[in-house]
Design a protein around this motif. Sequence first.
Motif, PDB file in Angstrom:
ATOM      1  N   PRO A  72      -8.322 -35.831 -22.881  1.00  0.00           N
ATOM      2  CA  PRO A  72      -8.410 -34.535 -22.210  1.00  0.00           C
ATOM      3  C   PRO A  72      -9.832 -34.030 -22.026  1.00  0.00           C
ATOM      4  N   SER A  73     -10.718 -34.317 -22.993  1.00  0.00           N
ATOM      5  CA  SER A  73     -12.104 -33.868 -22.860  1.00  0.00           C
ATOM      6  C   SER A  73     -12.784 -34.563 -21.683  1.00  0.00           C
ATOM      7  N   LEU A  75     -11.158 -35.647 -19.000  1.00  0.00           N
ATOM      8  CA  LEU A  75     -10.549 -35.044 -17.817  1.00  0.00           C
ATOM      9  C   LEU A  75     -11.222 -33.718 -17.479  1.00  0.00           C
ATOM     10  N   VAL A  76     -11.403 -32.872 -18.481  1.00  0.00           N
ATOM     11  CA  VAL A  76     -12.043 -31.566 -18.250  1.00  0.00           C
ATOM     12  C   VAL A  76     -13.472 -31.752 -17.754  1.00  0.00           C
ATOM     13  N   ILE A 120      -3.750 -26.899 -16.430  1.00  0.00           N
ATOM     14  CA  ILE A 120      -4.114 -27.289 -17.797  1.00  0.00           C
ATOM     15  C   ILE A 120      -4.026 -26.093 -18.737  1.00  0.00           C
ATOM     16  N   VAL A 124      -1.683 -25.553 -22.026  1.00  0.00           N
ATOM     17  CA  VAL A 124      -2.219 -25.214 -23.352  1.00  0.00           C
ATOM     18  C   VAL A 124      -1.538 -23.974 -23.910  1.00  0.00           C
ATOM     19  N   ILE A 155      -2.317 -34.599 -26.700  1.00  0.00           N
ATOM     20  CA  ILE A 155      -3.011 -34.115 -25.505  1.00  0.00           C
ATOM     21  C   ILE A 155      -3.231 -32.606 -25.585  1.00  0.00           C
ATOM     22  N   HIS A 156      -2.213 -31.900 -26.068  1.00  0.00           N
ATOM     23  CA  HIS A 156      -2.341 -30.445 -26.215  1.00  0.00           C
ATOM     24  C   HIS A 156      -3.481 -30.096 -27.162  1.00  0.00           C
ATOM     25  N   GLY A 158      -6.128 -31.929 -27.838  1.00  0.00           N
ATOM     26  CA  GLY A 158      -7.397 -32.246 -27.185  1.00  0.00           C
ATOM     27  C   GLY A 158      -7.786 -31.206 -26.155  1.00  0.00           C
ATOM     28  N   LEU A 159      -6.825 -30.778 -25.343  1.00  0.00           N
ATOM     29  CA  LEU A 159      -7.113 -29.767 -24.328  1.00  0.00           C
ATOM     30  C   LEU A 159      -7.448 -28.420 -24.961  1.00  0.00           C
ATOM     31  N   HIS A 160      -6.722 -28.071 -26.002  1.00  0.00           N
ATOM     32  CA  HIS A 160      -6.986 -26.802 -26.687  1.00  0.00           C
ATOM     33  C   HIS A 160      -8.404 -26.780 -27.230  1.00  0.00           C
ATOM     34  N   SER A 162     -10.982 -28.629 -26.066  1.00  0.00           N
ATOM     35  CA  SER A 162     -11.943 -28.674 -24.958  1.00  0.00           C
ATOM     36  C   SER A 162     -12.065 -27.335 -24.242  1.00  0.00           C
TER      37      SER A 162
END
Length: 280
Positions: A72-73, A75-76, A120, A124, A155-156, A158-160, A162
């Motif tokens: 995810p990082s 992707l962001v 995204i 989250v 994934i959640h 990682g996104l949280h 990032s």
Amino acid sequence: VASLALLSFFSLVFRSLAWRSLLENRLSVIDAFFCENIGYLLNNLLPFRLGELARAVVGAERAGGTIGFVLPSILVERLIDIGFGALTLLIALPFIIGGEFVTSSAIIAIILVGTAITGIIFFVKYPRIFQNIVHCLFARFETVEQKLLHALDQIHGGLHSSLRRKSIFLAIFWLVLTWAGYWASFFVAVRTAAPQAPFAWALFVGGVVSLGIAVPSAPGNIGVWEAAFVGAMAILGVEYSTALAGAIIMHLVAYLVTGTAGIAGIILYGESFHSILMKV
């Protein structure tokens, strides 16, 4: 060539710091730099940007996390990067005569990036909705359901991580410096083809190239990168052969810098192309 190599190197350093920020500094500066360049090296050899998966694999090992947390990082980072490219193009357009037709591409890119980031953020904030969807679709397949729910959880996380305010602000700060290096590099390359070119030309060409290679394609974006560069220069009235020479020089220097750093990283970590690919 030396100035392009130096600018490329510092841009890579700043980009690795941006990625490290999105990972909440779970990687050391050195690890972030080498993992990033291992990804670039494999991107130059494999199609569809599969090097990003390699970066996630190696980065996860160094960060003590999982691939699902690290991806995810990346992707962001890429989404912010596309946004920078589109904004660069929009900033340059008022100074470019004849480049109006690419305005729609830049606007579309910004809309798509904004939509992706909104999606995204929604994921989250409301992961339960997606968990329920997985449950409804795969309730009869318990093993598959559990694996998907586990992947969603990673994934959640990682996104949280990032999307924390501090992480995003720091990443944007480092990416601004990254793009400053890109703009300077394009200015040098554009000047090799058109010695009297203003700085706005560098912004325009850089923006066109960044959007042109946004969609994963051939290894190292060979052909696509040069076509975008030459096409942008054609709009500016620069002869094809002259523009192509500048494109090849800049792309080749980027290859050499990322390739050297990527190989150094593989050696440092005691890996090989085969061992990394087997983990992807």
